[in-house]
Scaffold this motif. Structure first.
Motif, short mmCIF file in Angstrom:
data_model
loop_
_atom_site.label_atom_id
_atom_site.label_comp_id
_atom_site.label_asym_id
_atom_site.label_seq_id
_atom_site.Cartn_x
_atom_site.Cartn_y
_atom_site.Cartn_z
N GLU A 68 90.52 11.60 45.35
CA GLU A 68 90.62 13.01 45.72
C GLU A 68 90.81 13.14 47.23
O GLU A 68 91.37 14.12 47.72
CB GLU A 68 89.35 13.76 45.32
N CYS A 69 90.28 12.19 47.98
CA CYS A 69 90.40 12.17 49.43
C CYS A 69 90.15 10.73 49.85
O CYS A 69 89.70 9.92 49.05
CB CYS A 69 89.38 13.11 50.07
N ASN A 219 90.99 12.44 55.99
CA ASN A 219 90.76 12.83 54.60
C ASN A 219 92.01 12.66 53.75
O ASN A 219 91.91 12.52 52.53
CB ASN A 219 90.27 14.28 54.53
N GLU A 232 102.54 5.45 55.08
CA GLU A 232 103.67 6.34 55.39
C GLU A 232 103.42 7.73 54.81
O GLU A 232 103.79 8.74 55.41
CB GLU A 232 104.96 5.76 54.82
N GLU A 233 102.81 7.77 53.64
CA GLU A 233 102.55 9.07 53.02
C GLU A 233 101.44 8.91 51.98
O GLU A 233 101.38 7.90 51.28
CB GLU A 233 103.81 9.60 52.32
N ASN A 235 99.52 11.60 49.19
CA ASN A 235 99.18 12.92 48.65
C ASN A 235 98.76 12.73 47.20
O ASN A 235 98.56 11.59 46.77
CB ASN A 235 100.37 13.90 48.79
N GLN A 236 98.62 13.80 46.48
CA GLN A 236 98.12 13.68 45.11
C GLN A 236 99.17 13.15 44.14
O GLN A 236 98.88 12.89 42.97
CB GLN A 236 97.58 15.03 44.62
N GLU A 237 100.41 12.99 44.61
CA GLU A 237 101.47 12.51 43.73
C GLU A 237 101.90 11.09 44.01
O GLU A 237 102.40 10.40 43.12
CB GLU A 237 102.70 13.43 43.83
N GLN A 238 101.76 10.64 45.24
CA GLN A 238 102.17 9.27 45.54
C GLN A 238 101.56 8.79 46.85
O GLN A 238 101.10 9.58 47.68
CB GLN A 238 103.69 9.15 45.60
N ILE A 240 102.65 6.01 49.77
CA ILE A 240 103.71 5.10 50.22
C ILE A 240 103.18 4.26 51.38
O ILE A 240 102.63 4.80 52.35
CB ILE A 240 104.97 5.89 50.64
N ARG A 258 108.43 -1.92 50.86
CA ARG A 258 107.71 -0.67 50.63
C ARG A 258 106.90 -0.78 49.35
O ARG A 258 107.33 -1.44 48.40
CB ARG A 258 108.71 0.49 50.50
N VAL A 260 105.06 1.83 46.60
CA VAL A 260 104.79 3.21 46.18
C VAL A 260 103.79 3.17 45.04
O VAL A 260 104.04 2.52 44.02
CB VAL A 260 106.08 3.93 45.71
N VAL A 262 101.74 5.39 42.26
CA VAL A 262 101.82 6.69 41.59
C VAL A 262 100.67 6.81 40.59
O VAL A 262 100.25 5.82 40.01
CB VAL A 262 103.16 6.89 40.85
N PRO A 263 100.15 8.03 40.41
CA PRO A 263 99.04 8.17 39.46
C PRO A 263 99.51 8.12 38.01
O PRO A 263 100.48 8.79 37.66
CB PRO A 263 98.47 9.56 39.80
N VAL B 82 84.38 17.66 45.71
CA VAL B 82 84.74 16.24 45.62
C VAL B 82 85.88 15.86 46.56
O VAL B 82 86.20 14.69 46.67
CB VAL B 82 85.12 15.85 44.17
N GLN B 83 86.48 16.81 47.21
CA GLN B 83 87.58 16.48 48.13
C GLN B 83 87.14 16.63 49.57
O GLN B 83 87.90 17.06 50.44
CB GLN B 83 88.81 17.34 47.85
N ASN B 84 85.90 16.29 49.81
CA ASN B 84 85.35 16.27 51.15
C ASN B 84 85.58 17.57 51.90
O ASN B 84 86.05 17.58 53.03
CB ASN B 84 85.93 15.10 51.96
N TYR B 177 107.98 14.00 40.64
CA TYR B 177 109.24 13.49 41.20
C TYR B 177 109.21 11.97 41.17
O TYR B 177 108.17 11.37 40.89
CB TYR B 177 109.49 14.02 42.61
N PRO B 179 109.02 8.06 42.12
CA PRO B 179 108.24 7.32 43.13
C PRO B 179 109.08 7.04 44.37
O PRO B 179 110.22 6.59 44.28
CB PRO B 179 107.90 6.01 42.41
N GLY B 180 108.51 7.36 45.51
CA GLY B 180 109.20 7.11 46.77
C GLY B 180 110.01 8.28 47.27
O GLY B 180 110.49 8.28 48.40
N GLN B 182 110.75 11.46 49.05
CA GLN B 182 109.98 12.12 50.11
C GLN B 182 110.54 13.47 50.53
O GLN B 182 109.98 14.13 51.39
CB GLN B 182 109.86 11.19 51.33
N GLN B 274 101.33 13.91 32.95
CA GLN B 274 100.78 13.71 34.30
C GLN B 274 101.38 14.73 35.26
O GLN B 274 101.76 14.39 36.39
CB GLN B 274 101.09 12.30 34.79
N PRO B 276 101.14 17.82 37.67
CA PRO B 276 100.03 18.35 38.48
C PRO B 276 99.95 19.88 38.51
O PRO B 276 100.19 20.51 39.52
CB PRO B 276 100.34 17.80 39.88
N ARG B 280 95.86 20.37 34.40
CA ARG B 280 95.29 19.11 34.88
C ARG B 280 94.22 19.37 35.93
O ARG B 280 93.20 18.69 35.98
CB ARG B 280 96.40 18.22 35.46
#
Lengths: 580, 328
Positions: A68-69, A219, A232-233, A235-238, A240, A258, A260, A262-263, B82-84, B177, B179-180, B182, B274, B276, B280
């Motif tokens: 989550e963080c 965070n 590099e990045e 977030n909640q989706e990926q 990198i 690289r 990557v 992913v969840p 939970v996300q600080n 989207y 993977p990778g 941006q 999955q 978001p 979810r």
């Protein structure tokens, strides 16, 4: 065998796409790529040797639990996956676990502190001094040297950050002398044997300081790295990551361009992502049927994990019909065929799963676990001898044992409702102990009820089946601390959920934490282990395995750190991808 | 109409309050943001106690509820447990936007397709097309979304892709989207939306087409339609101008109701793919004991259901002026 794409096949795609979205047909990347798609199935594709594809490419990994963080000090760091997927790749460690799960000096240290080299000194006044000599070549990814000030800052951040979670060990440090940039001298108020577990993620003082409360920082972004990767990045989706090309430990400079992550937040999704080629590797929780379900190009490696599962016996259970005496506990242990139990629990994941033979120490870590519990094999005569010695009788030879008060030997047994592995174990144990005169009353709860409400209040059982985490260090004081039994008086703090009150065991557990000499410590561990095997505060069953799965046609290298507390992705700096 | 809308608004507030109490109590009963810390041997009991205090979990339940409610009515959704300490609103806003995109495409697409299929079925009643549409509709209504989602993933992600020799598949089985990725790429987003939209739409198309068929059949037997025919209007004009317009009333109401329910009811679809969105987010917050996020998502969802239903009623009045008069 697959055929090259034909017009008919593409017609199907076009129709299907048109039915969904007209816009999809305009995806030049997919339509352009299609004619060049490989004509063979992945199984027919030769796996390139690692040396042939030793660099470059993008590694895509499926991650089961997305943090989550990612703050390294607050509750964010309690999530195992925050460490496995993020922190372990960026934050340097002073001591680290090698492939055999033994603590060794990391490349950040010139040498491991020992008694012999003066790195570990216990003074006459009881204070303990630990000296780390830092590698002068070590630096953060922005070029700033890693110095003893970072050690000092990490110590203070661990104590001063709002919402900090684990201050164990750090609270015993009274001073960190960082006057010499390449030498950190830590003074503890008392000997602290688990010192290698501390400073497993050093923080950059120049980046995060001067305020040592870092609750509001990092965070969702690790801005500076001291590891093989640079973020590099995230977030909640990926997530990198790219290689830290200036990493001083040149053997660990990543080979791929690289990574990557992913969840994919359940095992089925992870497996599907691997099967469809949307991910190349995953480190899922072991799942029933794994041996049958992982097929084709997918391969996997299983090894001991970090959770030990067993029957935890609550001697203070409010609903107990009789005291859970040592004889009763031993009788229950002798009533079990633990090999069959391990097999029913884990047999579809790993062939011949080993039985855990010690309580508190994971056989996968160090020399701590001996076979003290190996004596507990199913033995009807032993069951009878132990129970009869305390006045239990069995009026009906096919019935249950009955004590002097007329209570039958029936044990209330809790576990997590809906957990198939545990429910299978319950069914087997009920069946296997019935002939030995022991009955069970199964009452299962949802995880929240069991772990949040009943466990801390000792309002369970007297028997519960669950897993507890293990540490590479043999520190078990939390489990057997006689003052750690949750009671009204101590406001239900403490993790001695078996209510095991042995002063001798408790003292030994604390002595283990205070003994810095490894040989002497090992003796103490074995001494405690024998006491625990005699007293049976809980009955160990098995270690839950760890598992890593990867597509062998897409990636080479996974599998070396499956049982590591750092997670199966730890060594991905050594992995290569096979790009077409 | 204004009085009607205000009246509906007034009845909604106690309902939302009741929902908030139930969710707050339920969330605190079944989950705890510090649960996983309890059995972590690296966390001392006193550190855990301090952390719970820091989160405000030491306060009595009712006190925490009043504090939350007070902040909520002032537009402060609070911070995640939970996300600080992350602000709740941006978390919910992102999930809401993703869900709205999914719903909009699914409902609008399904509505268009359902109306077309239903109209053709009604006009060609008893024909092969009608029978086929009826059969497929019943199939669509009967298939559970979770099963359909899994089947779509297997078919498009695995079997079709393997058959075509395409890796990774044209229609991805999960995520927002690739993977990778941006930067925003519309085509990539649409590819990732395809399977969840399809999973959602199949049932919606089936329902809408059935509604449309039966509604249009009813309308076409009414006097004004017979009168239109009697005036010599072309059949196509009769169907479109006098039939379809009136038959749309129950269908549009159903669609609006569905849209509202879908805002909070996408749990299965979003979980399977999955994706978001709000579904979810709700699950994660529920199991993580993050009641500020949970409450915000539930309240916003409930409000959305109410607003969409109200909009449907208003729209109903636009389509049928008699209802507007009744409302007055």
């Amino acid at each position: 065998m697959n055929q090259p794409p034909t017009r008919r096949r593409w017609a199907v795609v076009v129709i299907a796409s048109a039915m969904l979205f007209a816009a999809c047909s305009g995806d030049s990347s997919t339509s352009d790529a299609a004619p060049e798609a490989p004509a063979s199935t992945p199984a027919e594709t030769e796996v390139p040797a690692a040396a042939d594809s030793a660099s470059g490419g993008t590694l895509v990994l499926a991650v089961e639990q997305w943090p989550e963080c990612i703050n390294p000090v607050t509750s964010c760091a309690n999530a195992t996956w925050t460490i496995w997927s993020v922190l372990i790749h960026y934050l340097p460690r002073l001591m680290e676990l090698d492939q055999t799960n033994t603590y060794v000096a990391s490349s950040l240290l010139v040498e491991e502190p020992t008694v012999a080299n003066g790195g570990l000194v216990t003074a006459d006044d009881g204070t303990f001094t630990l000296t780390y000599r830092l590698n002068p070549e070590a630096s953060w990814s922005d070029g700033t040297p890693i110095t003893s000030t970072d050690v000092w800052f990490t110590w203070r951040a661990g104590l001063d950050t709002t919402g900090t979670l684990s201050t164990i060990g750090l609270d015993l440090i009274t001073d960190v002398d960082h006057s010499d940039p390449h030498t950190a001298v830590l003074t503890f108020s008392e000997p602290y044997a688990p010192w290698p577990t501390l400073f497993s993620g050093l923080l950059p003082a120049h980046e995060l300081g001067p305020d040592t409360d870092i609750a509001d920082q990092w965070n969702d972004e690790i801005t500076v790295s001291g590891g093989p990767w640079i973020q590099e990045e995230w977030n909640q989706e990926q997530h990198i990551m790219v290689p830290n090309r200036s990493y001083w430990d040149t053997e660990r400079i990543p080979l791929v361009d690289r990574v990557v992550m992913v969840p994919r937040e359940d095992t089925d999704s992870e497996l599907l992502a691997l099967q469809t080629g949307e991910a190349m590797a995953a480190f899922p929780q072991p799942f029933p049927g794994a041996r049958e379900r992982i097929t084709g190009d997918l391969t996997y490696e299983v090894a001991e994990g970090t959770y030990m599962e067993g029957l935890w016996i609550n001697q203070d259970a409010p609903d107990r019909r009789f005291d859970m005496t040592r004889n009763v506990r031993q009788a229950v242990a002798y009533a079990l065929d633990r090999e069959r139990v391990a097999d029913i629990a884990l047999g579809t994941i790993v062939a011949d799963p080993p039985v855990l033979q010690c309580t508190g120490w994971n056989p996968g870590f160090g020399p701590w676990c001996q076979d003290d519990f190996a004596r507990y094999t199913q033995d009807a005569a032993k069951v009878a001898e132990l129970l009869e010695a305390e006045g239990w009788t069995r009026p009906d030879p096919d019935g249950l044992w009955v004590n002097a008060e007329g209570e039958e030997l029936v044990l209330a047994w809790n576990t997590v409702a809906g957990n198939k592995r545990r429910e299978d174990v319950q069914a087997l144990v009920v069946e296997m102990t019935a002939a030995l005169g022991i009955g069970w009353e199964i009452i299962n709860y949802d995880p929240g009820e069991l772990f949040q409400n009943r466990l801390p209040a000792l309002n369970f059982g007297p028997v519960a089946l669950y897993a507890n985490s293990t540490n590479p260090d043999p520190s078990v004081a939390n489990l057997y601390d006689i003052d750690g039994v949750p009671t009204e008086e101590n406001e239900r703090t403490g993790q001695n959920f078996t209510a095991y009150r042995s002063q001798q065991a408790s003292d030994l557990a604390f002595a283990i934490d205070a003994e810095v000499d490894p040989a002497a410590r090992l003796e103490l561990v074995h001494e405690l282990s024998q006491i625990l095997a005699d007293d049976v505060p809980w009955i160990p069953l098995y270690i839950l395995p760890n598992m890593i799965i990867w597509d062998a046609t897409a990636v080479s290298g996974p599998g070396a750190y499956v049982s590591s507390p750092y997670g199966g992705f730890f060594d991905m700096f050594d992995w290569t991808v096979h790009e077409e | 109409m204004a009085r009607y809308v205000l009246g509906r608004l007034a009845t909604t507030i106690p309902i939302l309050l009741a929902i908030s109490v139930a969710v707050f109590w339920g969330a605190n009963r079944v989950s705890d943001p510090t649960a996983s810390l309890t059995v972590n041997p690296r966390i001392a009991p006193e550190d855990l106690a301090a952390y719970r205090e820091h989160l405000g979990l030491g306060e009595p339940l009712i006190g925490r509820y009043w504090q939350w409610l007070g902040n909520f009515v002032q537009g402060d959704l609070g911070t995640s447990l939970v996300q600080n300490g992350a602000e709740v609103w941006p978390i919910v806003r992102t999930a809401m936007a993703n869900t709205l995109v999914l719903i909009a495409i699914a409902v609008i697409g399904s509505l268009a397709l359902g109306i077309a299929i239903g109209t053709v079925s009604a006009v060609r009643r008893g024909s092969f097309v009608d029978n086929a549409a009826t059969t497929v509709s019943f199939l669509g209504i009967s298939i559970p979304v979770f099963w359909l989602g899994l089947m779509l993933q297997l078919f498009f992600g695995l079997y079709l892709a393997n058959w075509l020799g395409v890796t990774p598949p044209l229609l991805p089985t999960a995520g927002l989207y690739s993977p990778g990725q941006q930067s925003f790429d519309l085509v990539d987003r649409l590819r990732h939306l395809a399977l969840p939209v399809l999973a959602l739409s199949l049932q919606l198309v089936a329902v809408y087409s059935r509604y449309m068929r039966s509604s249009l059949l009813d309308v076409m037997s009414l006097d004004h339609v017979r009168a239109a025919r009697g005036r010599g209007l072309r059949e196509r004009t009769v169907v479109v101008r006098h039939g379809v317009r009136n038959a749309l009333i129950p269908v549009s109401t159903q669609a609006a109701t569905d849209a509202g329910q879908l805002v909070g009811g996408l749990i299965v679809t979003e979980k399977v793919f999955q994706y978001p969105g709000m579904g979810r987010l709700f699950l994660d917050a529920l199991f993580g004991g993050d009641y500020p996020v949970l409450l915000a998502s539930v309240m916003i969802t409930a409000a959305a259901v109410f607003v969409v239903n109200l909009a449907a009623d208003v729209f109903y009045g636009v389509l049928d002026p008699r209802i507007r008069r009744d409302a007055r």
